[in-house]
Every structure is written in C-alpha cells, then in structure tokens.
Design a protein around this motif. Structure first.
Motif, PDB file in Angstrom:
ATOM      1  N   VAL A   1       0.775  -1.045  -0.084  1.00 40.39           N
ATOM      2  CA  VAL A   1      -0.029  -0.087   0.037  1.00 40.39           C
ATOM      3  C   VAL A   1       1.009   1.122  -0.143  1.00 40.39           C
ATOM      4  O   VAL A   1       1.640   1.660   0.886  1.00 40.39           O
TER       5      VAL A   1
ATOM      6  N   ARG B   1      -0.016   8.164  -0.053  1.00 38.93           N
ATOM      7  CA  ARG B   1       0.195   9.241  -0.921  1.00 38.93           C
ATOM      8  C   ARG B   1       0.131  10.599   0.052  1.00 38.93           C
ATOM      9  O   ARG B   1      -0.551  10.846   0.916  1.00 38.93           O
TER      10      ARG B   1
ATOM     11  N   PRO C   1       0.089   5.512  -7.616  1.00 39.15           N
ATOM     12  CA  PRO C   1      -0.905   5.113  -6.672  1.00 39.15           C
ATOM     13  C   PRO C   1      -2.262   6.266  -6.863  1.00 39.15           C
ATOM     14  O   PRO C   1      -2.075   7.380  -6.844  1.00 39.15           O
ATOM     15  N   ARG C   2      -3.360   5.612  -6.822  1.00 43.10           N
ATOM     16  CA  ARG C   2      -4.652   6.567  -6.993  1.00 43.10           C
ATOM     17  C   ARG C   2      -5.713   6.295  -5.900  1.00 43.10           C
ATOM     18  O   ARG C   2      -6.030   7.391  -5.596  1.00 43.10           O
TER      19      ARG C   2
ATOM     20  N   THR D   1      -5.158   4.846  -2.826  1.00 41.25           N
ATOM     21  CA  THR D   1      -4.429   4.547  -1.429  1.00 41.25           C
ATOM     22  C   THR D   1      -4.706   5.728  -0.453  1.00 41.25           C
ATOM     23  O   THR D   1      -5.017   6.938  -1.182  1.00 41.25           O
TER      24      THR D   1
END
Length: 300
Positions: free
Chosen positions: A188, A191, A211-212, A214
């Motif tokens: 994971v 951000r 990542p989008r 998380t």
C-alpha cells in the motif's frame, strides 16, 4: 567644540568591531546588524575621511593603519561610555513565523532551545498551519515553507534541499517482504497531496503506476504517522524522518533515495520590513544547525 561634527555612535561601533574582528560579517553578528548595514556605515566613514579603511584579502577585511589608529581611541571611548551608562536590558523583539506543522513538530520545535540561547533578543512566535500565511499581513513577519521557491510577491531564501526515500514500519516491511524496490507493487503506497511517487520509481528503474486509491494526506507529519502505524509505505523527506529512522520506529527498506525538486525556504515580504534582520538570524541558525547535525543536508 563648535563646528566639529562627530561621526555617529553607530558608525564608530561598526568601525571598532570591524577592525577588532577583521570581518564585516562577524561585526554585523556582534552588533545585531546586517552585513550591508556595516558596509554602509564604514563607507560613510571612508567618504568623510577621504581614504580607504579596509582592504579585502581572501575572507578577511584587513584594516588600514589609519583605521587601526582611529579604532584604538574609539574602543577606549566606547568602554568609558559603557561603564558610565550601563546598558538597560533590551526589550525582546518579536518574530512571528508561519511554519508547516510537519517541519515545526519534527524538526524545528525540538531544537528551539538552541535558537533561544543563541538569540535571547528575539521572541519567536510560531504559527503552524498548512496554508501559507502571507508575511506582512495578519501579524506574520516571515514563513518557513517547502516548495519550488516561487511564491509571488515574496522574497524566498533557500535553506536546504531534501532527500526522498520510502519508509515504513518494521513489521509492515517484514509482512509484505520488502526486499527490492519492485516489491512495492504489492504494498500500500501512501500518498501526499503534493508529492508523487513517479520520480522515485524512475530512479529505482521500476515500472509501477502512480497510486490513485490509497490513503491521501495533506500533512507530511500525518503521512509519517500513518506509515509508523503500519498503514503502508510513505515517500518521506529525510529531515522529517531522521529521528524515526534512528530510533527504529520507521525503516528504509531500500538504499535508493532521490533529491526532491522542492526545498525548504524562508519567505518574507519584498518590501523592507522591520523583522528582516531577525528573520536573517533564524535562517542562518537553521542552516548552521543542519550543517552541524546532518552533514549530508542539501544546503547549496
């Protein structure tokens, strides 16, 4: 002594200190002035006397024989004046600084005793907030910010750059078996609102999508707390995470780190401001502390 105009006391003090210390910068620090103020006062004396008083040799400002001859009686006179009129305890001057909460909590506040010991004349007020409180308004004199140095209408003085590196809790590293950068594909990736993972992926030569979905954090300090709590891996700033790495609360699974495009800055109004000299002292102290504590800090 009718018709005799004596130079100002400030100019005479500047001359005595510069001769004794052979440095404009050292004289400025001793007198609580800026380098340019010392230089201006000494140029006025040179114009009045019609001769050069100092010559630069390397890092030193070497006084001329005329300067030394003048400085000697000036030093005696200043001593006599000090003994006759003992200085009153100066009022502490406030310096109100807006600072990011992450930098305040994780770096600045634990070291403030050192700043107060070095500058007892400055009463530092911290205003910790995520948004930039504009210096020159709302009682704010200066700001400590992290970015590209392009704040419109403000003068930005670069303090230090930053390293970026992935960090996580030791238990999370072991649970996900993070041994190589490509292992992040099954982790994971936490951000930060203004910090992308892509530059680190490129430096590590791995192909992982940004990542989008998380967890997202506005504050870098909360991001690191989430990582320490086992939520995932954070892309951390070196200065903010140093203590957690030293204590083992967080670990860096990989050796790869990169230099961020952003840096720490002291920002202030472009127009002359009453607190500029105190802001200079704060900037100098931060840089000196970084140089002493962390030689790998990106100061230049």
């Amino acid at each position: 002594m009718a018709g005799v105009t004596i130079p100002s006391l400030q100019s005479l003090r500047a001359l005595e200190a510069a001769v004794r210390l052979e440095s404009y910068s050292a004289a400025a620090r001793e007198l609580g002035l800026t380098h340019s103020a010392i230089s201006h006062r000494l140029r006025e004396l040179e114009a009045r006397l019609g001769t050069r008083l100092f010559e630069r040799r390397g890092q030193r400002m070497v006084p001329s024989p005329r300067a030394r001859a003048i400085a000697e009686p000036v030093a005696r006179a200043l001593t006599l004046l000090t003994e006759t009129f003992p200085p009153a305890r100066p009022a502490r001057q406030p310096l109100r600084v807006s600072v990011l909460p992450s930098f305040a909590h994780r770096w600045l506040v634990p070291r403030l005793a050192g700043f107060r010991a070095a500058h007892p004349e400055i009463e530092l007020h911290l205003d910790a907030r995520l948004e930039l409180a504009l210096p020159g308004s709302g009682g704010i004199d200066a700001g400590l910010r992290y970015g590209l140095g392009d704040w419109p209408g403000l003068v930005a003085t670069r303090l230090a750059g930053e390293w970026l590196l992935p960090v996580c809790a030791p238990a999370y590293r072991d649970a996900v078996a993070l041994a190589e950068p490509i292992d992040l594909a099954r982790a994971v990736l936490l951000r930060h609102a203004r910090q992308q993972w892509a530059p680190w992926f490129a430096a590590a030569r791995i192909s992982i999508a940004e990542p989008r979905d998380t967890p997202l954090y506005e504050d870098a300090g909360l991001l690191l707390e989430a990582a320490a709590g086992g939520e995932g891996v954070a892309l951390a700033r070196g200065l903010l995470v140093a203590r957690d790495l030293a204590s083992g609360r967080l670990v860096a699974p990989f050796a790869q780190r990169i230099v961020d495009h952003s840096a720490y800055y002291l920002v202030r109004p472009a127009a002359p401001h009453r607190a500029n000299a105190h802001a200079d002292r704060l900037a100098e102290w931060i840089r000196a502390t970084l140089r002493r504590e962390q030689p790998e800090s990106l100061l230049d």
